[in-house]
Write a protein that holds these residues in place. Structure first.
Motif: not given
Length: 285
Positions: A248, A251, A266-268, A272-276
């Motif tokens: 975290e 990032n 990627k999670w925030n 929440e998934i913010i990139d995949e």
């Protein structure tokens, strides 16, 4: 094949086969009404789990993470019990990329359970087991390598001599941490197995963490959601928590060997998934 770049490090997911294992075992004490909201389950209570190696390329070297379920190694009973619907096509994946098994320089084994290590060896025409990747150095923790060769009453069901005897001369071990080249690291964690390790990639300010079976799918992000297969579940919880906190702050991307739906996410800070990077699924799977 899906790819991801971490600075100058390129990752490509190969086709290592697929298993269907009991969903309850994969989520331990977590009730099915909770985990089944996050990961699909079939009428037999099985979930789809890939066994897809990651090809890491940097500075002209080719590195595999894990080796796949193998091809022609499992009996009919084993294929049935482990729900193997597709065996490895790692060699075919490499061929598509213009590579052969002889081009692999290193193999990083986070641990050596059969679903990760079967692809290290194969039967030749003389019905002898030989190395699939004859020029590669195979790296794993010293604890893992010792248990692979001397399994206990519990682990003997997953550490098989067929997966190590032919490659013993290729294996090199480390204790706590190991840096292959700048930006490619292995760190011993324990937990899933006593010798389990994770892999961390760092380049040009970007970070990816391959948690292996501490977090086999995106649905296992919760530190408390650990496998019934884990030998030391409290260690898994502790190490997963620590590396999630590290990720975290960085990032970081998280990559997967077993996930049938995501290659990496990627999670925030709120989860929440913010990139995949989604796995490209065909109509047959």
């Amino acid at each position: 094949m899906e790819t991801l770049e971490i600075g100058q490090i390129k990752i490509t997911w190969l086709n290592g086969g697929v298993t269907y294992l009991d969903g309850g075992a994969m989520f331990g004490v977590v009730p099915k009404p909770l985990w089944s909201k996050r990961y699909p389950v079939n009428e037999k209570n099985q979930i789809e789990l890939r066994t897809d190696p990651l090809l890491i390329q940097k500075d002209g070297i080719n590195v595999l993470v894990e080796a796949g379920i193998g091809k022609g190694k499992l009996s009919e009973k084993q294929l049935r019990n482990y729900g193997v619907k597709e065996e490895s096509k790692v060699e075919e994946s490499l061929q598509t990329l213009g590579l052969t098994p002889e081009d692999i320089d290193y193999i990083l084994m986070t641990h050596m359970h059969f679903d990760h290590a079967c692809g290290l060896t194969k039967w030749n025409e003389e019905q002898e087991l030989v190395s699939v990747f004859p020029h590669a150095k195979i790296l794993t923790s010293s604890i893992e390598w010792n248990e692979m060769r001397h399994p206990n009453i519990r682990s003997k069901n997953t550490y098989w001599k067929e997966n190590w005897e032919a490659i013993v001369h290729q294996v090199e071990t480390f204790e706590k941490s190991f840096s292959l080249v700048a930006g490619i690291e292995m760190h011993h964690t324990g937990g899933h197995s006593d010798g389990h390790s994770i892999i961390v990639l760092k380049d040009q300010g970007e970070v990816l963490i391959h948690m292996a079976d501490l977090m086999p799918t995106h649905a296992h992000k919760n530190p408390l959601w650990v496998l019934a297969y884990d030998d030391y579940p409290m260690t898994s919880i502790d190490r997963k928590s620590n590396w999630l906190e590290f990720g975290e702050r960085q990032n970081a991307w998280y990559s997967f060997y077993h996930d049938a739906f995501y290659r990496a996410v990627k999670w925030n800070s709120t989860g929440e998934i913010i990139d995949e990077i989604k796995r490209q699924r065909t109509t047959s799977n």
